[in-house]
Design a protein around this motif. Structure first.
Motif, PDB file in Angstrom:
ATOM      1  N   ALA A  80       0.700 -11.573  -5.754  1.00 16.26           N
ATOM      2  CA  ALA A  80       0.584 -11.403  -4.412  1.00 16.26           C
ATOM      3  C   ALA A  80       0.253 -10.627  -3.870  1.00 16.26           C
ATOM      4  O   ALA A  80       1.684  -9.777  -4.050  1.00 16.26           O
ATOM      5  N   THR A  81      -0.117 -10.231  -2.829  1.00 20.10           N
ATOM      6  CA  THR A  81       0.291  -8.834  -1.481  1.00 20.10           C
ATOM      7  C   THR A  81       1.458  -8.603  -1.615  1.00 20.10           C
ATOM      8  O   THR A  81       2.882  -7.619  -1.537  1.00 20.10           O
ATOM      9  N   MET A  82       2.229  -9.235  -1.264  1.00 19.21           N
ATOM     10  CA  MET A  82       3.657  -9.938   0.378  1.00 19.21           C
ATOM     11  C   MET A  82       4.294  -9.943  -0.966  1.00 19.21           C
ATOM     12  O   MET A  82       6.192  -9.657  -0.979  1.00 19.21           O
ATOM     13  N   ASP A  83       4.461  -9.312  -2.404  1.00 20.91           N
ATOM     14  CA  ASP A  83       4.912  -9.512  -3.790  1.00 20.91           C
ATOM     15  C   ASP A  83       4.314  -8.052  -3.885  1.00 20.91           C
ATOM     16  O   ASP A  83       5.725  -8.261  -5.147  1.00 20.91           O
ATOM     17  N   ARG A  84       3.333  -6.954  -3.734  1.00 23.77           N
ATOM     18  CA  ARG A  84       3.952  -6.556  -4.040  1.00 23.77           C
ATOM     19  C   ARG A  84       5.177  -4.681  -4.080  1.00 23.77           C
ATOM     20  O   ARG A  84       4.894  -5.351  -2.904  1.00 23.77           O
ATOM     21  N   GLU A  85       5.129  -4.503  -4.808  1.00 28.64           N
ATOM     22  CA  GLU A  85       6.500  -2.970  -4.437  1.00 28.64           C
ATOM     23  C   GLU A  85       6.144  -2.411  -3.541  1.00 28.64           C
ATOM     24  O   GLU A  85       6.611  -1.930  -2.407  1.00 28.64           O
ATOM     25  N   TRP A  86       4.527  -2.176  -3.368  1.00 28.76           N
ATOM     26  CA  TRP A  86       3.737  -1.090  -2.377  1.00 28.76           C
ATOM     27  C   TRP A  86       4.130  -1.790  -0.644  1.00 28.76           C
ATOM     28  O   TRP A  86       5.172  -1.542  -0.054  1.00 28.76           O
ATOM     29  N   PHE A  87       4.416  -3.333  -1.147  1.00 27.97           N
ATOM     30  CA  PHE A  87       3.923  -3.469   0.367  1.00 27.97           C
ATOM     31  C   PHE A  87       5.831  -4.256   0.898  1.00 27.97           C
ATOM     32  O   PHE A  87       6.216  -3.884   2.037  1.00 27.97           O
ATOM     33  N   ALA A  96      10.025   2.056  11.930  1.00 26.34           N
ATOM     34  CA  ALA A  96       8.661   1.976  12.643  1.00 26.34           C
ATOM     35  C   ALA A  96       7.765   2.451  11.882  1.00 26.34           C
ATOM     36  O   ALA A  96       6.598   2.344  11.134  1.00 26.34           O
ATOM     37  N   ALA A  97       8.285   3.874  12.040  1.00 22.53           N
ATOM     38  CA  ALA A  97       6.968   4.933  11.764  1.00 22.53           C
ATOM     39  C   ALA A  97       7.053   5.337  10.481  1.00 22.53           C
ATOM     40  O   ALA A  97       5.846   5.491   9.896  1.00 22.53           O
ATOM     41  N   GLY A  98       8.076   4.965   9.452  1.00 25.39           N
ATOM     42  CA  GLY A  98       7.959   5.278   8.149  1.00 25.39           C
ATOM     43  C   GLY A  98       7.019   3.681   7.659  1.00 25.39           C
ATOM     44  O   GLY A  98       6.029   4.337   6.757  1.00 25.39           O
ATOM     45  N   GLN A  99       7.817   3.001   7.669  1.00 26.15           N
ATOM     46  CA  GLN A  99       6.992   1.901   7.750  1.00 26.15           C
ATOM     47  C   GLN A  99       5.202   1.293   7.548  1.00 26.15           C
ATOM     48  O   GLN A  99       4.612   1.247   6.810  1.00 26.15           O
ATOM     49  N   LEU A 100       5.073   2.165   8.654  1.00 26.24           N
ATOM     50  CA  LEU A 100       3.373   2.172   9.066  1.00 26.24           C
ATOM     51  C   LEU A 100       2.822   3.292   8.190  1.00 26.24           C
ATOM     52  O   LEU A 100       2.094   3.168   8.369  1.00 26.24           O
ATOM     53  N   ARG A 101       3.611   4.391   7.860  1.00 28.98           N
ATOM     54  CA  ARG A 101       2.875   5.376   6.882  1.00 28.98           C
ATOM     55  C   ARG A 101       2.671   4.448   5.233  1.00 28.98           C
ATOM     56  O   ARG A 101       1.536   4.802   4.689  1.00 28.98           O
ATOM     57  N   ALA A 102       3.732   3.977   4.911  1.00 33.61           N
ATOM     58  CA  ALA A 102       3.281   3.406   3.892  1.00 33.61           C
ATOM     59  C   ALA A 102       2.263   2.203   3.855  1.00 33.61           C
ATOM     60  O   ALA A 102       1.466   1.907   3.226  1.00 33.61           O
ATOM     61  N   HIS A 103       2.377   1.492   5.171  1.00 32.05           N
ATOM     62  CA  HIS A 103       2.322   0.305   5.412  1.00 32.05           C
ATOM     63  C   HIS A 103       0.024   0.877   5.202  1.00 32.05           C
ATOM     64  O   HIS A 103      -0.638   0.005   4.323  1.00 32.05           O
ATOM     65  N   VAL A 104      -0.129   1.894   6.549  1.00 26.74           N
ATOM     66  CA  VAL A 104      -1.497   2.119   6.497  1.00 26.74           C
ATOM     67  C   VAL A 104      -1.558   2.676   4.663  1.00 26.74           C
ATOM     68  O   VAL A 104      -3.033   2.312   4.419  1.00 26.74           O
ATOM     69  N   ARG A 105      -1.071   3.591   4.134  1.00 21.75           N
ATOM     70  CA  ARG A 105      -1.170   4.538   2.588  1.00 21.75           C
ATOM     71  C   ARG A 105      -2.115   2.955   1.690  1.00 21.75           C
ATOM     72  O   ARG A 105      -2.652   3.235   1.451  1.00 21.75           O
ATOM     73  N   GLY A 106      -1.022   2.708   2.246  1.00 24.95           N
ATOM     74  CA  GLY A 106      -1.135   0.962   0.268  1.00 24.95           C
ATOM     75  C   GLY A 106      -2.664   0.283   1.183  1.00 24.95           C
ATOM     76  O   GLY A 106      -3.189  -0.317   0.382  1.00 24.95           O
ATOM     77  N   THR A 107      -2.438   0.066   2.063  1.00 23.60           N
ATOM     78  CA  THR A 107      -4.236  -0.960   2.704  1.00 23.60           C
ATOM     79  C   THR A 107      -5.212  -0.126   2.948  1.00 23.60           C
ATOM     80  O   THR A 107      -6.366  -0.358   2.843  1.00 23.60           O
ATOM     81  N   THR A 194      -9.166  10.663   6.562  1.00 25.29           N
ATOM     82  CA  THR A 194      -9.259  10.795   7.284  1.00 25.29           C
ATOM     83  C   THR A 194      -9.123   9.868   8.649  1.00 25.29           C
ATOM     84  O   THR A 194      -8.448   9.707   8.640  1.00 25.29           O
ATOM     85  N   TRP A 195      -9.474   8.243   7.004  1.00 24.99           N
ATOM     86  CA  TRP A 195      -9.606   6.997   8.359  1.00 24.99           C
ATOM     87  C   TRP A 195      -7.944   6.805   8.198  1.00 24.99           C
ATOM     88  O   TRP A 195      -7.670   6.218   8.938  1.00 24.99           O
ATOM     89  N   GLU A 196      -7.147   7.170   7.135  1.00 25.97           N
ATOM     90  CA  GLU A 196      -6.112   6.013   6.817  1.00 25.97           C
ATOM     91  C   GLU A 196      -5.134   7.522   8.570  1.00 25.97           C
ATOM     92  O   GLU A 196      -4.465   7.059   8.265  1.00 25.97           O
ATOM     93  N   GLU A 197      -5.275   8.724   8.438  1.00 23.25           N
ATOM     94  CA  GLU A 197      -4.912   9.750   9.111  1.00 23.25           C
ATOM     95  C   GLU A 197      -4.751   8.875  10.264  1.00 23.25           C
ATOM     96  O   GLU A 197      -4.021   8.647  11.440  1.00 23.25           O
ATOM     97  N   TRP A 198      -6.321   8.697  11.089  1.00 22.45           N
ATOM     98  CA  TRP A 198      -6.700   8.597  12.537  1.00 22.45           C
ATOM     99  C   TRP A 198      -5.475   6.049  12.353  1.00 22.45           C
ATOM    100  O   TRP A 198      -5.403   6.683  13.768  1.00 22.45           O
ATOM    101  N   ALA A 199      -5.693   5.690  11.614  1.00 20.94           N
ATOM    102  CA  ALA A 199      -5.585   4.546  11.392  1.00 20.94           C
ATOM    103  C   ALA A 199      -3.817   4.776  11.333  1.00 20.94           C
ATOM    104  O   ALA A 199      -3.224   3.628  12.784  1.00 20.94           O
ATOM    105  N   ARG A 200      -3.485   5.548  10.807  1.00 21.29           N
ATOM    106  CA  ARG A 200      -1.809   5.362  11.281  1.00 21.29           C
ATOM    107  C   ARG A 200      -1.146   5.927  12.550  1.00 21.29           C
ATOM    108  O   ARG A 200      -0.899   6.134  13.132  1.00 21.29           O
ATOM    109  N   THR A 201      -2.044   7.256  12.989  1.00 16.91           N
ATOM    110  CA  THR A 201      -1.634   8.032  14.186  1.00 16.91           C
ATOM    111  C   THR A 201      -1.938   7.049  15.512  1.00 16.91           C
ATOM    112  O   THR A 201      -1.276   6.810  16.549  1.00 16.91           O
TER     113      THR A 201
END
Length: 212
Positions: A80-87, A96-107, A194-201
């Motif tokens: 499952a997604t929540m059991d995956r290493e990236w999540f 929170a900023a670090g989590q969002l950076r990693a979370h948006v990248r994985g998503t 570009t989308w990833e950067e926009w979503a993260r910021t």
């Protein structure tokens, strides 16, 4: 004498065959639609006998669900997604900023695989009503994942004061949706980066107390 554990060659062949069929089916479903694609065409593209496709997947509905599931996961492993290493790694970030950076990248990686087939799900359900039955009614699994991410997020020291889990989950669910991704990347020709950067910021400005 110590027994040497050798890989199961038959299981490995079965795994490779399954992956080839799912890959071929995804390509054909995206190119010509669910209804217009036959299992014989899938078998031909995968380089296997059509009987093999029937043996492994039984019917086109099951194959379609496998295409969707593996697009989300990125592989055929039943994790499952929540059991995956990236999540887990994203949720373990100390800020929170670090989590969002990693979370948006994985998503973003998931959306790159899933977004192109989202329109297929609606059209497939219209063509074959039994398709919808493969995803039972209930909480949206995507929201469940974003809620879990929000629960981890609100405990971080740099989160926006007063931010509730529900508000954070709603923002993650809405801004990281396949529909919004398609608007920007497919319809407006944004690159995935570009989308990833926009979503993260955007999310950082909404969910964090200061710049990320």
């Amino acid at each position: 004498m110590e027994r040497v554990n050798r890989p199961d060659k038959r299981a490995e062949r079965s795994r490779r065959t399954r992956e080839k069929v799912v890959k071929a089916a995804r390509e054909l479903f995206v190119a010509q639609g669910y209804g217009a694609t036959s299992l014989q065409e899938v078998a031909d593209r995968a380089g296997v006998a059509v009987q093999t496709v029937y043996f492994v997947f039984r019917n086109k509905r099951t194959l379609f669900k496998d295409v969707v599931d593996t697009s989300i996961a990125g592989d055929t492993e039943p994790v499952a997604t929540m059991d995956r290493e990236w999540f887990r790694a994203a949720c373990a970030e100390p800020t929170a900023a670090g989590q969002l950076r990693a979370h948006v990248r994985g998503t973003c990686e998931i959306l790159g695989r899933v977004a192109p087939i989202m329109p297929l799900i609606a059209s497939a359900a219209a063509t074959d009503p039994e398709i919808a039955a493969q995803w039972p009614d209930g909480p949206d699994p995507r929201y469940t994942v974003q809620y879990a991410a929000a629960e981890a997020l609100v405990g971080k020291p740099d989160v926006r004061p007063g931010l509730s889990v529900e508000m954070a989950a709603d923002l993650l669910f809405g801004l990281l949706s396949p529909e919004l991704y398609l608007i920007f990347v497919r319809d407006r020709s944004w690159s995935a980066d570009t989308w990833e950067e926009w979503a993260r910021t955007t999310l950082t400005s909404q969910l964090c107390a200061g710049p990320g």
